[in-house]
Design a protein around this motif. Sequence first.
Motif, short mmCIF file in Angstrom:
data_model
loop_
_atom_site.label_atom_id
_atom_site.label_comp_id
_atom_site.label_asym_id
_atom_site.label_seq_id
_atom_site.Cartn_x
_atom_site.Cartn_y
_atom_site.Cartn_z
N ALA B 231 -73.05 10.31 10.75
CA ALA B 231 -73.73 9.57 9.69
C ALA B 231 -73.28 10.07 8.32
O ALA B 231 -73.05 9.28 7.40
CB ALA B 231 -75.25 9.72 9.85
N ILE B 232 -73.12 11.39 8.20
CA ILE B 232 -72.68 11.95 6.92
C ILE B 232 -71.28 11.45 6.58
O ILE B 232 -70.99 11.10 5.44
CB ILE B 232 -72.71 13.50 6.97
CG1 ILE B 232 -74.16 13.97 7.09
CG2 ILE B 232 -72.06 14.09 5.73
CD1 ILE B 232 -74.31 15.47 7.24
N GLU B 233 -70.45 11.38 7.61
CA GLU B 233 -69.09 10.89 7.39
C GLU B 233 -69.09 9.45 6.86
O GLU B 233 -68.35 9.11 5.95
CB GLU B 233 -68.34 10.94 8.73
CG GLU B 233 -66.87 11.19 8.61
CD GLU B 233 -66.32 11.51 10.00
OE1 GLU B 233 -65.72 10.60 10.58
OE2 GLU B 233 -66.53 12.65 10.49
N ILE B 234 -69.97 8.64 7.46
CA ILE B 234 -70.03 7.23 7.04
C ILE B 234 -70.46 7.11 5.58
O ILE B 234 -69.98 6.27 4.83
CB ILE B 234 -71.00 6.44 7.95
CG1 ILE B 234 -70.42 6.36 9.36
CG2 ILE B 234 -71.27 5.04 7.40
CD1 ILE B 234 -71.35 5.75 10.40
N ILE B 235 -71.36 7.99 5.17
CA ILE B 235 -71.96 7.87 3.85
C ILE B 235 -71.07 8.49 2.76
O ILE B 235 -71.23 8.24 1.58
CB ILE B 235 -73.38 8.51 3.86
CG1 ILE B 235 -74.22 7.96 2.72
CG2 ILE B 235 -73.33 10.00 3.80
CD1 ILE B 235 -74.71 6.59 3.01
N GLU B 236 -70.11 9.29 3.17
CA GLU B 236 -69.31 10.09 2.24
C GLU B 236 -68.74 9.32 1.04
O GLU B 236 -68.88 9.78 -0.10
CB GLU B 236 -68.17 10.80 2.98
CG GLU B 236 -67.84 12.14 2.39
CD GLU B 236 -67.62 13.20 3.46
OE1 GLU B 236 -66.92 12.89 4.44
OE2 GLU B 236 -68.16 14.31 3.31
#
Lengths: 138, 372
Positions: B231-236
Amino acid sequence: MSKDVQLLIIDDDPDFVEGIQSILTKAGYAVDVAYNPKEGFKALKSKKYDLLLLDIMMGRGAEGVMVARKINKDPVLREIPVLIITGIREQMAFLFPGQPIHPRFLPTDELLEKPVEPDFLLEKVNHLLELAKEKKSN
Amino acid sequence: MESISTLTENPKILVIDDEEIVRESCLRILEKQDYQVRTAEDGIKGLEILQEYQPDLVLVDLKMPGMSGFEVLESIFTFDATIVTIVITGFATVDSAVEAMKKGTYDFIPKPFQPDELRLVIHRGLERRKLVLETIALRNEKEMLREHFAAIVSHELKSPLGAVQQNLYVLAEDLDQKLSESQKEKVQRLQKRIQDLIKLINTWLRVISVDIDNIQDQFQQISLNPIIEQAIEIIEPHTVRKDIKISLKVQDQISEIEGDEGTLTEAIVNLLTNAVKYSKIGGKIEISTQQNGDNVQISVSDDGVGIAEDNISFIFSDFYRGNNLPEGERSSGVGLSITKRIIEAHHGSIHVESELGKGSVFTINLPISEQK
């Protein structure tokens, strides 16, 4: 090599068809179009196609599903790879309540969402054609 | 779609009583009134008839030899909870009638009874049955409307947009050599706006048409930490744009939960998207996981604009959006409501603590899976 590869699109939205047809034609495929399931079947019976691009939401509902099922029952037609291009994946959920969101209509199909980026479309078409070729040579 | 039944013109009544005289008098009294009546002398026979007869109302004697009235009632509830049941009871057993009513029986009639008493109780019971059936029919109709609406929105709004976008792709390629840089940029902006619109329609469609509980069919054993990292990767890309730092504090040994990876990722992406959206430039977001007994807790905290106390109770509703959205940000007002539904489909809960101007903390609790 794509020169003599023959594709058929069955989709009732002429504008959308125009969009994918020119991508495929430019990539060197020969592309026929049918704007409803009836025409589509006539085309499928009259000529040998290497791949079918099929819309789901046609006419008064999910007529594309009927097409897919009918093809699957035909011993000759079921050999044609089918690429389904549809409006929305979630929609499939209420078309097939209780079934997985990505129902496998046919053994070789793939599902793409509209609109589809040109490179992605060509990649999928290519992939399905390759798979079909492998299957044949086995 | 389940069939929508309404009360027939000749309502069907089943009488289960071991006393012949009771069965006979019921038959005599009720048949005069356009009711269809069948009788059974014990529970087993009664339940057999129930299956094929599908009555609207069943009269059950509480005290019978063999299968007890309570057992019969329970089987009727399991078979079809919309069937109205009425117990027949002696004066001495009024207490058990009350007990039966607590468990869902609609009414009772003490014996011996006068014809009028029976007619009245039956009439009321059938009114009840009618109401129940009508409510179900209305609910089904509402569901159908929702589904139709979703189909219409999808076909009438999305298809034209899809066709436009498809042709823009083609145009952009065809004109690649002919357009100036600024013209190309315009085409790209057109594509971007249409793409946003399609995404928005998709999100709305999900709210309207998809029963999120369906994901339960696909539940698997999953661990949360990789989901959070994803999820963090997607939001980066969004955090980079606003120079926001996300710090991750995960507890290493965390039990697996039973769930659906796709939608859980979506839920966490939604929380993180909101945290970014409602943060100031250079803000800080922290996401953490920890296990408390049988629950896994995921917290997302930010030091952004916060939520006013009056608004907190609305933020999980469909189409509600905060009124202090920082400039340049947009909201469809469905992210949190979808998130809540996803979490609830996982038998979990979500809540928020927030102070205006200080930031918000969203906390998700999910039960760990039973198997060790």
